[in-house]
Design a protein around this motif. Structure first.
Motif, PDB file in Angstrom:
ATOM      1  N   ASP A  95       0.848  -1.186   0.000  1.00  0.00           N
ATOM      2  CA  ASP A  95       0.000   0.000   0.000  1.00  0.00           C
ATOM      3  C   ASP A  95       0.889   1.243   0.000  1.00  0.00           C
ATOM      4  O   ASP A  95       2.097   1.156  -0.254  1.00  0.00           O
ATOM      5  CB  ASP A  95      -0.977  -0.006   1.182  1.00  0.00           C
ATOM      6  CG  ASP A  95      -0.267  -0.062   2.533  1.00  0.00           C
ATOM      7  OD1 ASP A  95       0.937   0.315   2.602  1.00  0.00           O
ATOM      8  OD2 ASP A  95      -0.891  -0.486   3.518  1.00  0.00           O
ATOM      9  N   TYR A  96       0.295   2.400   0.295  1.00  0.00           N
ATOM     10  CA  TYR A  96       1.044   3.665   0.231  1.00  0.00           C
ATOM     11  C   TYR A  96       2.217   3.705   1.199  1.00  0.00           C
ATOM     12  O   TYR A  96       3.201   4.422   0.996  1.00  0.00           O
ATOM     13  CB  TYR A  96       0.094   4.836   0.530  1.00  0.00           C
ATOM     14  CG  TYR A  96      -0.379   4.868   1.966  1.00  0.00           C
ATOM     15  CD1 TYR A  96       0.322   5.609   2.924  1.00  0.00           C
ATOM     16  CD2 TYR A  96      -1.508   4.163   2.373  1.00  0.00           C
ATOM     17  CE1 TYR A  96      -0.100   5.636   4.253  1.00  0.00           C
ATOM     18  CE2 TYR A  96      -1.923   4.177   3.686  1.00  0.00           C
ATOM     19  CZ  TYR A  96      -1.212   4.917   4.623  1.00  0.00           C
ATOM     20  OH  TYR A  96      -1.622   4.926   5.936  1.00  0.00           O
ATOM     21  N   SER A  97       2.143   2.921   2.297  1.00  0.00           N
ATOM     22  CA  SER A  97       3.191   2.989   3.324  1.00  0.00           C
ATOM     23  C   SER A  97       4.386   2.097   3.039  1.00  0.00           C
ATOM     24  O   SER A  97       5.457   2.266   3.627  1.00  0.00           O
ATOM     25  CB  SER A  97       2.608   2.603   4.692  1.00  0.00           C
ATOM     26  OG  SER A  97       2.154   1.262   4.675  1.00  0.00           O
ATOM     27  N   GLY A  98       4.214   1.133   2.137  1.00  0.00           N
ATOM     28  CA  GLY A  98       5.333   0.256   1.832  1.00  0.00           C
ATOM     29  C   GLY A  98       4.894  -1.095   1.295  1.00  0.00           C
ATOM     30  O   GLY A  98       3.754  -1.251   0.812  1.00  0.00           O
ATOM     31  N   GLU A  99       5.778  -2.056   1.414  1.00  0.00           N
ATOM     32  CA  GLU A  99       5.518  -3.387   0.850  1.00  0.00           C
ATOM     33  C   GLU A  99       6.171  -4.453   1.729  1.00  0.00           C
ATOM     34  O   GLU A  99       7.292  -4.290   2.217  1.00  0.00           O
ATOM     35  CB  GLU A  99       6.074  -3.479  -0.572  1.00  0.00           C
ATOM     36  CG  GLU A  99       5.870  -4.828  -1.240  1.00  0.00           C
ATOM     37  CD  GLU A  99       6.538  -4.888  -2.604  1.00  0.00           C
ATOM     38  OE1 GLU A  99       5.854  -5.242  -3.583  1.00  0.00           O
ATOM     39  OE2 GLU A  99       7.755  -4.582  -2.686  1.00  0.00           O
TER      40      GLU A  99
END
Length: 226
Positions: A95-99
């Motif tokens: 998601d937008y925060s990371g993987e």
């Protein structure tokens, strides 16, 4: 490992020396296999390092490759069978925060003897029964990776597990002759009665690699008259 392979060739050499009219053949087997992998599936499902993880790959059936090489005399064929099979699983979230990804990939290298007996008369189309006992040398790679977008930080962990399964594979083979070449449909079941736990750096883990499942292949066969 080397001593076992040498022994296989010695046995074949003895068979050849006693078979004046034996016919040498080589097969390439391109097939598809299904794999049980119960332990590795369970291990994958238990990873909840990050909330919201989804299983995107769960050890599906996949292509298999193999080579049969041996000799035919009368209704009997005998030789060695080498093969390769692989499958894998993955849980991931992005998601937008990371993987985050957690991956397990299993590879199996097969070494076996086989015996094949022709059930029907020699003709354009023949039916055979086959049995192949042998060993599977397992190489299981486990990898996790985390990437945080805001801080651009990443972390990776990796481990390799090893082990050897003992298996037997009964099969039926339908062969169609085209001059000195044959096309075959090969259908069997690979079963490992002995599946020791995998090792990590010499220490036993709690999981094994379970390759049990169907094996279907289309084979290309070339023969040479001795």
């Amino acid at each position: 490992m080397k001593s076992r392979i040498i022994m296989l060739f010695v046995v074949i050499g003895i068979f050849v020396s006693q078979s004046a009219k034996a016919q040498f053949f080589v097969e390439y087997n391109l097939g598809y296999g299904t794999f049980n992998m119960a332990d590795l599936k369970s291990l994958l499902s238990k990873d909840n390092t990050v909330e919201g993880l989804k299983t995107t790959n769960n050890f599906p059936g996949y292509f298999t490759h193999g080579i049969h090489a041996g000799f035919m005399k009368g209704r009997s064929s005998f030789g060695i069978n080498l093969g390769y099979q692989n499958t894998g699983g993955q849980r991931a979230l992005e998601d937008y925060s990371g993987e985050y990804k957690y991956q397990i990939r299993a590879k199996g290298y097969k070494t076996a003897l086989f015996y094949r007996y022709r059930l029907s008369k020699a003709d354009k189309l023949s039916l055979f029964a086959e049995v192949a006992p042998g060993a599977i040398f397992n190489d299981v790679n486990m990898k996790s990776s985390l990437y945080l977008t805001a801080s651009e930080q990443s972390k990776k962990d990796e481990a390799n597990l090893k082990g050897i399964n003992i298996f037997v594979e009964p099969a039926l083979v339908a062969r169609y002759q085209i001059n000195k070449m044959y096309l075959q449909l090969h259908a069997g079941y690979q079963w490992s009665p002995i599946k020791p736990k995998l090792n990590y750096n010499g220490n036993k883990t709690t999981v094994n690699a379970d390759w049990d499942g169907l094996r279907i292949s289309l084979d290309f066969v070339v023969t040479l008259q001795k």
